[in-house]
Design an enzyme around this catalytic site. Structure first.
Site, PDB file in Angstrom:
ATOM      1  N   TRP A 134      -8.688  -8.745  -2.815  1.00 22.08           N
ATOM      2  CA  TRP A 134      -9.296 -10.025  -3.128  1.00 22.08           C
ATOM      3  C   TRP A 134      -9.562 -10.201  -4.620  1.00 22.08           C
ATOM      4  O   TRP A 134      -9.930 -11.290  -5.055  1.00 22.08           O
ATOM      5  CB  TRP A 134     -10.642 -10.123  -2.385  1.00 22.08           C
ATOM      6  N   ASN A 135      -9.453  -9.153  -5.440  1.00 20.05           N
ATOM      7  CA  ASN A 135      -9.980  -9.278  -6.813  1.00 20.05           C
ATOM      8  C   ASN A 135      -9.148 -10.209  -7.705  1.00 20.05           C
ATOM      9  O   ASN A 135      -9.692 -10.906  -8.543  1.00 20.05           O
ATOM     10  CB  ASN A 135     -10.220  -7.910  -7.462  1.00 20.05           C
ATOM     11  N   ALA A 160      -6.738  -9.679   1.886  1.00 20.41           N
ATOM     12  CA  ALA A 160      -8.111  -9.238   2.184  1.00 20.41           C
ATOM     13  C   ALA A 160      -8.815 -10.299   3.039  1.00 20.41           C
ATOM     14  O   ALA A 160      -8.598 -11.503   2.855  1.00 20.41           O
ATOM     15  CB  ALA A 160      -8.869  -9.009   0.883  1.00 20.41           C
ATOM     16  N   SER A 161      -9.688  -9.823   3.915  1.00 17.59           N
ATOM     17  CA  SER A 161     -10.313 -10.725   4.892  1.00 17.59           C
ATOM     18  C   SER A 161     -11.244 -11.760   4.267  1.00 17.59           C
ATOM     19  O   SER A 161     -11.572 -12.758   4.912  1.00 17.59           O
ATOM     20  CB  SER A 161     -11.084  -9.900   5.929  1.00 17.59           C
ATOM     21  N   GLU A 232      -0.925   0.912  -5.273  1.00 18.87           N
ATOM     22  CA  GLU A 232      -1.644   0.649  -6.517  1.00 18.87           C
ATOM     23  C   GLU A 232      -3.112   0.692  -6.142  1.00 18.87           C
ATOM     24  O   GLU A 232      -3.632  -0.247  -5.541  1.00 18.87           O
ATOM     25  CB  GLU A 232      -1.213  -0.721  -7.065  1.00 18.87           C
ATOM     26  N   CYS A 266      -9.100  -2.918 -11.217  1.00 16.76           N
ATOM     27  CA  CYS A 266      -8.692  -1.506 -11.206  1.00 16.76           C
ATOM     28  C   CYS A 266      -8.478  -1.012 -12.625  1.00 16.76           C
ATOM     29  O   CYS A 266      -8.735   0.143 -12.924  1.00 16.76           O
ATOM     30  CB  CYS A 266      -7.439  -1.324 -10.361  1.00 16.76           C
ATOM     31  N   GLU A 363     -15.079   5.534  -8.610  1.00 20.00           N
ATOM     32  CA  GLU A 363     -14.826   4.237  -9.227  1.00 20.00           C
ATOM     33  C   GLU A 363     -15.998   3.309  -8.960  1.00 20.00           C
ATOM     34  O   GLU A 363     -16.438   3.170  -7.822  1.00 20.00           O
ATOM     35  CB  GLU A 363     -13.554   3.618  -8.631  1.00 20.00           C
TER      36      GLU A 363
HETATM   37  P1  NDP Z   1      -9.954  -2.224   0.546  1.00 21.31           P
HETATM   38  O1  NDP Z   1      -9.015  -1.198   0.081  1.00 21.31           O
HETATM   39  O2  NDP Z   1     -10.737  -1.955   1.764  1.00 21.31           O
HETATM   40  O3  NDP Z   1      -9.165  -3.603   0.754  1.00 21.31           O
HETATM   41  C1  NDP Z   1      -7.920  -3.896   0.139  1.00 21.31           C
HETATM   42  C2  NDP Z   1      -6.950  -4.396   1.202  1.00 21.31           C
HETATM   43  O4  NDP Z   1      -6.675  -3.333   2.120  1.00 21.31           O
HETATM   44  C3  NDP Z   1      -7.509  -5.535   2.044  1.00 21.31           C
HETATM   45  O5  NDP Z   1      -6.448  -6.400   2.401  1.00 21.31           O
HETATM   46  C4  NDP Z   1      -8.035  -4.808   3.262  1.00 21.31           C
HETATM   47  O6  NDP Z   1      -8.150  -5.626   4.404  1.00 21.31           O
HETATM   48  C5  NDP Z   1      -6.982  -3.764   3.452  1.00 21.31           C
HETATM   49  N1  NDP Z   1      -7.414  -2.595   4.226  1.00 21.31           N
HETATM   50  C6  NDP Z   1      -8.642  -2.037   4.287  1.00 21.31           C
HETATM   51  N2  NDP Z   1      -8.624  -0.961   5.077  1.00 21.31           N
HETATM   52  C7  NDP Z   1      -7.366  -0.827   5.525  1.00 21.31           C
HETATM   53  C8  NDP Z   1      -6.718   0.094   6.380  1.00 21.31           C
HETATM   54  N3  NDP Z   1      -7.363   1.117   6.928  1.00 21.31           N
HETATM   55  N4  NDP Z   1      -5.408  -0.068   6.623  1.00 21.31           N
HETATM   56  C9  NDP Z   1      -4.735  -1.086   6.054  1.00 21.31           C
HETATM   57  N5  NDP Z   1      -5.292  -2.004   5.256  1.00 21.31           N
HETATM   58  C10 NDP Z   1      -6.595  -1.871   4.970  1.00 21.31           C
HETATM   59  O7  NDP Z   1     -10.902  -2.588  -0.657  1.00 21.31           O
HETATM   60  P2  NDP Z   1     -12.375  -3.200  -0.583  1.00 21.31           P
HETATM   61  O8  NDP Z   1     -12.262  -4.639  -0.755  1.00 21.31           O
HETATM   62  O9  NDP Z   1     -13.113  -2.753   0.600  1.00 21.31           O
HETATM   63  O10 NDP Z   1     -12.985  -2.519  -1.853  1.00 21.31           O
HETATM   64  C11 NDP Z   1     -13.383  -1.165  -1.803  1.00 21.31           C
HETATM   65  C12 NDP Z   1     -12.977  -0.450  -3.056  1.00 21.31           C
HETATM   66  O11 NDP Z   1     -11.552  -0.443  -3.183  1.00 21.31           O
HETATM   67  C13 NDP Z   1     -13.440  -1.074  -4.339  1.00 21.31           C
HETATM   68  O12 NDP Z   1     -14.755  -0.738  -4.619  1.00 21.31           O
HETATM   69  C14 NDP Z   1     -12.442  -0.519  -5.317  1.00 21.31           C
HETATM   70  O13 NDP Z   1     -12.837   0.780  -5.656  1.00 21.31           O
HETATM   71  C15 NDP Z   1     -11.164  -0.459  -4.535  1.00 21.31           C
HETATM   72  N6  NDP Z   1     -10.297  -1.635  -4.777  1.00 21.31           N
HETATM   73  C16 NDP Z   1      -9.325  -1.542  -5.703  1.00 21.31           C
HETATM   74  C17 NDP Z   1      -8.551  -2.625  -5.993  1.00 21.31           C
HETATM   75  C18 NDP Z   1      -7.484  -2.556  -7.003  1.00 21.31           C
HETATM   76  O14 NDP Z   1      -7.180  -3.560  -7.641  1.00 21.31           O
HETATM   77  N7  NDP Z   1      -6.836  -1.419  -7.173  1.00 21.31           N
HETATM   78  C19 NDP Z   1      -8.750  -3.911  -5.343  1.00 21.31           C
HETATM   79  C20 NDP Z   1      -9.773  -3.902  -4.341  1.00 21.31           C
HETATM   80  C21 NDP Z   1     -10.513  -2.795  -4.103  1.00 21.31           C
HETATM   81  P3  NDP Z   1      -9.606  -6.137   4.902  1.00 21.31           P
HETATM   82  O15 NDP Z   1     -10.116  -7.007   3.815  1.00 21.31           O
HETATM   83  O16 NDP Z   1      -9.283  -6.860   6.136  1.00 21.31           O
HETATM   84  O17 NDP Z   1     -10.434  -4.907   5.111  1.00 21.31           O
END
Ligand code: NDP
Length: 458
Positions: A134-135, A160-161, A232, A266, A363
């Site tokens: 979502w970021n 992202a949801s 990533e 990130c 992080e």
């Molecule tokens: P998530 O990794 O949970 O979410 C990113 C995507 O992955 C969303 O579409 C999410 O779907 C999906 N997802 C989550 N769990 C699973 C799974 N088990 N299998 C497949 N897909 C999955 O990130 P969060 O938003 O919860 O953020 C948590 C942390 O992740 C942050 O604090 C940061 O550290 C890191 N992050 C890093 C990013 C980057 O740019 N590299 C971006 C976002 C987060 P859903 O929303 O439905 O859970």
């Protein structure tokens, strides 16, 4: 996590969506598979025309799209507009360059392998599943979708949801530009529903941007099915300041590096290693700059950054800060959750962070900087590399020898000298260690989801 739009500025639930049913998911996978067969036989010129048309639609709708992004995840309207226009630029870039990036190559002389003709083609591989965060709801998706579609693949987006309306917008955009139905579609499903999709033989590969846990889960399911992934993931990027740097400029951009996107990037700088000779000067300017930022209404032009995207995200940030403070870290700015509606969090600077504190290694996805004093370049490099992550880095020096050493010795996917880490359509982007593998963007990115096929002729 429910699939819903909740305004992070107020905490108000605006719209909720039912996940797609198994039949609706099946319908989209079948359409993606059928579109692949169609798309793979189109020319680069045809796909480029559709890509440019889709970019034009995005540019024409920039106000509406920016408003949607701000409403769903809280970044300022100005940065949401910038992200939207950057996405359109990225689409045009791959429309212009895909054919060149994927032109057949001759790896050695034909005679060296007893052939009369020899070439390596870069053919599409099929349906690619994209799990996106979502970021940067638009740019993260476009930087996968534009090269993938130009290569002749089709895409299924699991966004992202908390950004379902952005996801639905993206799910229509390419078809509106002229791509065949099914070329790029959104699946409204929760994270837990992703892994089983990798069992489907029609889905050939996956890419994920997000947390390490989500990346590992998708890679595990893909690995079981012998399917390729690009990951990533997160980062704890360093910001190194050495004595020959322009300290005032480093401090000014050091603030931007940490608070951009409310710290939810990130590639935001998170660990600041500053040489002892310039530490006091840097700390004074940096802390003053952080304290002067305004975390507020994302629609107000005077705001530096908006709220964090989710309530849970803010709780995670506050837990890391509380843990550090409880173990003796000093708060030089910020550090307190404001007593107001919405998920705001101020620009925060911590000093005295030690290895027993969680934030030393984990992080922090919010505007919290950790400042460290280092004795010399060797210590800066050693401590930079003492991390589970290795996404990118920003280093500040005007000494040519130091620049060479930092470029060679920093263990990360990027080293940006005297500037902020950024992503550009023509430059590879990605990390090492827990920050993931594979590259997005540039010729490296577009080739990730292609079949480098040898054609040898007697
Ligand atoms: P998530 O990794 O949970 O979410 C990113 C995507 O992955 C969303 O579409 C999410 O779907 C999906 N997802 C989550 N769990 C699973 C799974 N088990 N299998 C497949 N897909 C999955 O990130 P969060 O938003 O919860 O953020 C948590 C942390 O992740 C942050 O604090 C940061 O550290 C890191 N992050 C890093 C990013 C980057 O740019 N590299 C971006 C976002 C987060 P859903 O929303 O439905 O859970």
């Amino acid at each position: 996590m429910a699939i819903a739009t909740v305004d992070p500025s107020t905490g108000e639930l605006l719209r909720e969506f039912a996940p797609h049913t198994p039949a609706e998911v099946e319908e989209r996978i079948a359409a993606a598979d059928a579109a692949y067969r169609q798309l793979a036989s189109t020319t680069f010129a045809e796909r480029a025309e559709w890509m440019r048309a889709a970019a034009g639609i995005l540019e024409a709708e920039v106000d509406q799209v920016a408003e949607l992004i701000t409403t769903e995840m809280g970044k300022t309207l100005a940065t949401a507009r910038y992200e939207t226009l950057k996405s359109a630029t990225g689409m045009r870039f791959f429309a212009d360059n895909a054919e060149r990036y994927l032109a057949p190559e001759q790896p050695v002389e034909s005679s060296a392998v007893n052939a009369s003709a020899l070439s390596v083609r870069f053919d599409p591989i099929g349906v690619v599943l994209a799990v996106m965060p979502w970021n940067y709801p638009l740019w993260q998706t476009i930087r996968f979708a534009a090269p993938a579609l130009m290569a002749g693949n089709t895409g299924l987006l699991k966004h992202a949801s908390n950004v379902p309306q952005s996801a639905l917008y993206l799910g229509d955009l390419f078809e509106r530009g002229g791509f065949p139905h099914g070329s790029f579609q959104t699946l409204l499903i929760e994270g837990g529903a992703v892994a089983p999709l990798l069992d489907d033989r029609r889905i050939r590969a996956a890419t994920l941007t997000g947390s390490v846990a989500a990346g590992a889960s998708v890679a595990e399911a893909a690995g079981r099915n012998v399917k390729k992934t690009v990951l990533e993931l997160g980062g704890t990027d360093v910001f190194i300041v050495l004595p020959t740097a322009d300290i005032a400029r480093a401090a000014e951009l050091g603030v931007t590096a940490r608070v951009q996107n409310s710290g939810q990037s990130c590639i935001a700088s998170k660990r600041y290693y500053v040489h002892a000779d310039v530490y006091d000067e840097f700390e004074a300017a940096f802390v003053a700059g952080m304290a002067a930022t305004v975390a507020g209404d994302p629609r107000d032009a005077a705001t530096t950054f908006g709220p964090l995207a989710t309530e849970r995200g803010r709780r995670d940030v506050q837990e890391l800060v509380d843990d550090a403070v409880g173990k003796g870290a000093t708060v030089l700015a910020g550090g307190e959750v404001p007593d107001a509606a919405g998920w705001f969090y101020p620009a925060t600077v911590l000093a005295g962070v030690t290895p027993d504190m969680r934030i030393y290694r984990e992080e922090c996805f919010g505007p919290v900087a950790c400042l460290y004093r280092v004795a010399d370049l060797d210590e800066a490099i050693e401590r930079s590399n003492d991390s589970d992550f290795g996404l990118s880095s920003s280093v500040w020096t005007n000494d040519p020898d130091e620049i060479v050493r930092l470029g060679r010795e920093i263990d990360a996917g990027g080293v940006f000298v005297n500037g902020l880490t950024a992503s550009f359509p023509g430059v590879p982007f990605g990390g090492v260690k827990d920050s993931g593998y594979g590259r997005e963007l540039s010729a490296f990115g577009i080739r990730e989801f292609t079949n480098a096929k040898t054609v040898w002729q007697a």
